[in-house]
Design a protein around this motif. Structure first.
Motif, PDB file in Angstrom:
ATOM      1  N   ALA A 238       4.157 -13.296   4.726  1.00 50.29           N
ATOM      2  CA  ALA A 238       2.690 -13.394   4.748  1.00 50.29           C
ATOM      3  C   ALA A 238       2.193 -14.256   3.589  1.00 50.29           C
ATOM      4  O   ALA A 238       1.308 -15.118   3.773  1.00 50.29           O
ATOM      5  CB  ALA A 238       2.066 -12.000   4.694  1.00 50.29           C
ATOM      6  N   ALA A 239       2.766 -14.040   2.417  1.00 51.49           N
ATOM      7  CA  ALA A 239       2.339 -14.810   1.243  1.00 51.49           C
ATOM      8  C   ALA A 239       2.688 -16.292   1.405  1.00 51.49           C
ATOM      9  O   ALA A 239       1.882 -17.170   1.065  1.00 51.49           O
ATOM     10  CB  ALA A 239       2.995 -14.247  -0.018  1.00 51.49           C
TER      11      ALA A 239
ATOM     12  N   TYR B   6       2.103  -8.802  -7.379  1.00 49.02           N
ATOM     13  CA  TYR B   6       3.330  -8.100  -6.974  1.00 49.02           C
ATOM     14  C   TYR B   6       4.126  -7.601  -8.179  1.00 49.02           C
ATOM     15  O   TYR B   6       4.470  -6.410  -8.261  1.00 49.02           O
ATOM     16  CB  TYR B   6       4.183  -9.046  -6.121  1.00 49.02           C
ATOM     17  CG  TYR B   6       5.419  -8.401  -5.519  1.00 49.02           C
ATOM     18  CD1 TYR B   6       5.351  -7.183  -4.847  1.00 49.02           C
ATOM     19  CD2 TYR B   6       6.662  -9.024  -5.616  1.00 49.02           C
ATOM     20  CE1 TYR B   6       6.492  -6.600  -4.292  1.00 49.02           C
ATOM     21  CE2 TYR B   6       7.802  -8.449  -5.062  1.00 49.02           C
ATOM     22  CZ  TYR B   6       7.712  -7.233  -4.416  1.00 49.02           C
ATOM     23  OH  TYR B   6       8.838  -6.657  -3.873  1.00 49.02           O
ATOM     24  N   PHE B   7       4.408  -8.488  -9.119  1.00 47.47           N
ATOM     25  CA  PHE B   7       5.343  -8.131 -10.196  1.00 47.47           C
ATOM     26  C   PHE B   7       4.686  -7.582 -11.465  1.00 47.47           C
ATOM     27  O   PHE B   7       5.384  -7.156 -12.381  1.00 47.47           O
ATOM     28  CB  PHE B   7       6.218  -9.328 -10.561  1.00 47.47           C
ATOM     29  CG  PHE B   7       7.313  -9.602  -9.555  1.00 47.47           C
ATOM     30  CD1 PHE B   7       8.343  -8.684  -9.366  1.00 47.47           C
ATOM     31  CD2 PHE B   7       7.307 -10.757  -8.787  1.00 47.47           C
ATOM     32  CE1 PHE B   7       9.357  -8.925  -8.437  1.00 47.47           C
ATOM     33  CE2 PHE B   7       8.314 -11.006  -7.853  1.00 47.47           C
ATOM     34  CZ  PHE B   7       9.332 -10.083  -7.677  1.00 47.47           C
ATOM     35  N   ALA B   8       3.353  -7.631 -11.530  1.00 49.00           N
ATOM     36  CA  ALA B   8       2.717  -7.053 -12.723  1.00 49.00           C
ATOM     37  C   ALA B   8       1.796  -5.897 -12.336  1.00 49.00           C
ATOM     38  O   ALA B   8       1.621  -4.963 -13.105  1.00 49.00           O
ATOM     39  CB  ALA B   8       1.945  -8.120 -13.493  1.00 49.00           C
ATOM     40  N   GLN B   9       1.235  -5.964 -11.111  1.00 51.02           N
ATOM     41  CA  GLN B   9       0.240  -4.949 -10.720  1.00 51.02           C
ATOM     42  C   GLN B   9       0.691  -4.082  -9.555  1.00 51.02           C
ATOM     43  O   GLN B   9      -0.101  -3.270  -9.051  1.00 51.02           O
ATOM     44  CB  GLN B   9      -1.094  -5.649 -10.372  1.00 51.02           C
ATOM     45  CG  GLN B   9      -1.702  -6.400 -11.551  1.00 51.02           C
ATOM     46  CD  GLN B   9      -2.526  -7.603 -11.118  1.00 51.02           C
ATOM     47  OE1 GLN B   9      -2.988  -7.687  -9.979  1.00 51.02           O
ATOM     48  NE2 GLN B   9      -2.710  -8.549 -12.028  1.00 51.02           N
ATOM     49  N   ASP B  10       1.915  -4.254  -9.126  1.00 42.48           N
ATOM     50  CA  ASP B  10       2.496  -3.409  -8.075  1.00 42.48           C
ATOM     51  C   ASP B  10       1.653  -3.365  -6.795  1.00 42.48           C
ATOM     52  O   ASP B  10       1.493  -2.316  -6.174  1.00 42.48           O
ATOM     53  CB  ASP B  10       2.721  -1.984  -8.607  1.00 42.48           C
ATOM     54  CG  ASP B  10       3.706  -1.201  -7.722  1.00 42.48           C
ATOM     55  OD1 ASP B  10       4.379  -1.816  -6.863  1.00 42.48           O
ATOM     56  OD2 ASP B  10       3.788   0.029  -7.883  1.00 42.48           O
ATOM     57  N   GLN B  11       1.083  -4.493  -6.407  1.00 44.17           N
ATOM     58  CA  GLN B  11       0.380  -4.550  -5.124  1.00 44.17           C
ATOM     59  C   GLN B  11       1.385  -4.892  -4.018  1.00 44.17           C
ATOM     60  O   GLN B  11       2.416  -5.483  -4.266  1.00 44.17           O
ATOM     61  CB  GLN B  11      -0.743  -5.590  -5.169  1.00 44.17           C
ATOM     62  CG  GLN B  11      -1.876  -5.188  -6.115  1.00 44.17           C
ATOM     63  CD  GLN B  11      -3.032  -6.184  -6.058  1.00 44.17           C
ATOM     64  OE1 GLN B  11      -3.492  -6.564  -4.979  1.00 44.17           O
ATOM     65  NE2 GLN B  11      -3.482  -6.608  -7.222  1.00 44.17           N
ATOM     66  N   ASP B  12       1.023  -4.501  -2.798  1.00 43.10           N
ATOM     67  CA  ASP B  12       1.918  -4.713  -1.650  1.00 43.10           C
ATOM     68  C   ASP B  12       1.632  -6.067  -1.004  1.00 43.10           C
ATOM     69  O   ASP B  12       0.703  -6.205  -0.214  1.00 43.10           O
ATOM     70  CB  ASP B  12       1.718  -3.570  -0.642  1.00 43.10           C
ATOM     71  CG  ASP B  12       2.631  -3.736   0.577  1.00 43.10           C
ATOM     72  OD1 ASP B  12       3.408  -4.723   0.629  1.00 43.10           O
ATOM     73  OD2 ASP B  12       2.567  -2.884   1.479  1.00 43.10           O
ATOM     74  N   ILE B  13       2.461  -7.062  -1.330  1.00 38.60           N
ATOM     75  CA  ILE B  13       2.190  -8.423  -0.846  1.00 38.60           C
ATOM     76  C   ILE B  13       2.629  -8.634   0.602  1.00 38.60           C
ATOM     77  O   ILE B  13       2.477  -9.731   1.146  1.00 38.60           O
ATOM     78  CB  ILE B  13       2.836  -9.507  -1.753  1.00 38.60           C
ATOM     79  CG1 ILE B  13       4.362  -9.327  -1.798  1.00 38.60           C
ATOM     80  CG2 ILE B  13       2.211  -9.508  -3.127  1.00 38.60           C
ATOM     81  CD1 ILE B  13       5.114 -10.561  -2.280  1.00 38.60           C
ATOM     82  N   THR B  14       3.151  -7.593   1.254  1.00 44.55           N
ATOM     83  CA  THR B  14       3.414  -7.715   2.692  1.00 44.55           C
ATOM     84  C   THR B  14       2.162  -7.345   3.495  1.00 44.55           C
ATOM     85  O   THR B  14       2.119  -7.545   4.703  1.00 44.55           O
ATOM     86  CB  THR B  14       4.571  -6.793   3.142  1.00 44.55           C
ATOM     87  OG1 THR B  14       4.181  -5.418   2.991  1.00 44.55           O
ATOM     88  CG2 THR B  14       5.833  -7.048   2.320  1.00 44.55           C
ATOM     89  N   ASP B  15       1.152  -6.811   2.797  1.00 47.96           N
ATOM     90  CA  ASP B  15      -0.096  -6.385   3.444  1.00 47.96           C
ATOM     91  C   ASP B  15      -1.033  -7.591   3.547  1.00 47.96           C
ATOM     92  O   ASP B  15      -1.427  -8.170   2.525  1.00 47.96           O
ATOM     93  CB  ASP B  15      -0.712  -5.267   2.581  1.00 47.96           C
ATOM     94  CG  ASP B  15      -2.002  -4.710   3.164  1.00 47.96           C
ATOM     95  OD1 ASP B  15      -2.641  -5.405   4.003  1.00 47.96           O
ATOM     96  OD2 ASP B  15      -2.371  -3.592   2.782  1.00 47.96           O
ATOM     97  N   THR B  16      -1.373  -7.989   4.766  1.00 49.58           N
ATOM     98  CA  THR B  16      -2.204  -9.191   4.928  1.00 49.58           C
ATOM     99  C   THR B  16      -3.579  -9.035   4.294  1.00 49.58           C
ATOM    100  O   THR B  16      -4.191 -10.026   3.898  1.00 49.58           O
ATOM    101  CB  THR B  16      -2.372  -9.595   6.414  1.00 49.58           C
ATOM    102  OG1 THR B  16      -2.780  -8.448   7.158  1.00 49.58           O
ATOM    103  CG2 THR B  16      -1.067 -10.143   6.983  1.00 49.58           C
ATOM    104  N   ASP B  17      -4.076  -7.784   4.173  1.00 46.18           N
ATOM    105  CA  ASP B  17      -5.349  -7.584   3.474  1.00 46.18           C
ATOM    106  C   ASP B  17      -5.236  -7.953   1.997  1.00 46.18           C
ATOM    107  O   ASP B  17      -6.159  -8.546   1.420  1.00 46.18           O
ATOM    108  CB  ASP B  17      -5.811  -6.115   3.589  1.00 46.18           C
ATOM    109  CG  ASP B  17      -6.284  -5.775   5.002  1.00 46.18           C
ATOM    110  OD1 ASP B  17      -6.482  -6.721   5.809  1.00 46.18           O
ATOM    111  OD2 ASP B  17      -6.437  -4.574   5.300  1.00 46.18           O
TER     112      ASP B  17
END
Lengths: 202, 202
Positions: free
Chosen positions: B90-91, B117-128
């Motif tokens: 997605a990214a 992704y690597f500093a804030q632990d967000q889910d980069i597979t989520d298109t939102d």
């Protein structure tokens, strides 16, 4: 305070050869002592499913290039041996027998084996070659051959290899400063920072 | 003369993240231009039999430590994401859509994805999540989502990935200066020497 670096290497590993050529200068610069620990990388591969780099598709071709380039980067002579990879067993056993006589001569022997293999294309699986290199350190060829076959020496190499695997060694060269593991000659700058900051937290 | 560095990276690769954080300063220092080329490392693994580092016994544990240590060495914030590794599809598609609008914004987007992704632990597979990061670059979330689904964009990512594999890319980050391949952020010093000496012979 004086630091100690455990240096695990395999006589068939080009990156270990490069590390062997530069580690003493590195250690002098950071006031550390180096424990030279040849081991059998093939035994570690059995635990991790690893294999010699050049047997891996695509990656192998890259590393063939990178071996020579890395050697040039570190200003170390290099010529890919005709027989590569080779079994480092004979060289490692001879190392430990010589070490039982003189730690200093064992290091000189290791350097000479590496140069014979990676600069002069000699066959380091040939015990005559190994005995001749041992002779350069002042031992008779017979003493090197007989000493290498001593059960204590065989056990020593086995123990070092098992210890390496137990400590998590899966490649070569592999270094430890205390329990901190560093894989690859390209980790020397990180080791330097680690020593300069007394093991920074991360 | 101005040099050009092709920079292949996967959004799920910690060493690629570190490279992304430092490559522009590096390039400025050596007067080179960087072509940012996200690709799908998983597709390359299918060709070489590779797999995500942390899935490899023993070696995986080492690299978990080395990710964090390398980030500290390069002074880049790092926290292992809860979901790791993650699919960078997605990214990467959003990157190429944004790049079709603005090369500069695509680079900013890549940085923002990596930090999310690597500093804030967000889910980069989520298109939102991806759409929200795209919005920070001045695009509506809808434009990012719709743009990423464009067949031309899908084809672009596929072509870049196939080209990477054809060029011998088996890991990430992976750089090319001309046809000279360099694997890993730890090869930057060698790249610098390569550029400074106009491609030394070895």
């Amino acid at each position: 305070m004086s630091h100690s670096i455990d240096f695990y290497f395999d006589f068939s590993s080009p990156y270990s050869y490069i590390a062997a050529e530069v580690i003493e200068d590195f250690a002098a610069g950071v006031k550390a002592k180096v424990n030279w620990r040849p081991f059998l990388l093939g035994a570690a591969f059995k635990e991790t499913g690893g294999k010699p780099l050049i047997e891996i598709p695509i990656k192998g071709a890259y590393h063939l290039k990178d071996f020579a380039r890395s050697a040039a980067y570190y200003k170390v002579p290099f010529k890919l041996p005709s027989k590569f990879p080779a079994n480092g067993l004979a060289a490692a056993r001879a190392f430990y027998w010589i070490e039982s006589q003189s730690v200093e001569k064992a290091q000189s022997f290791a350097h000479a084996v590496y140069r014979a293999y990676f600069a002069q294309d000699q066959d380091i699986t040939d015990t005559d070659v190994i005995a001749a290199i041992g002779q350069q350190q002042g031992f008779t060829p017979e003493a090197v051959v007989v000493g290498s076959q001593d059960q204590m020496i065989k056990d020593k190499l086995r123990t070092v290899t098992e210890t390496a695997i137990a400590r998590g060694v899966f490649g070569a060269p592999f270094f430890f400063i205390g329990d901190e593991p560093f894989w690859g000659v390209d980790r020397l700058p990180m080791m330097e920072m680690w020593l300069a900051t007394n093991g920074w937290r991360y």
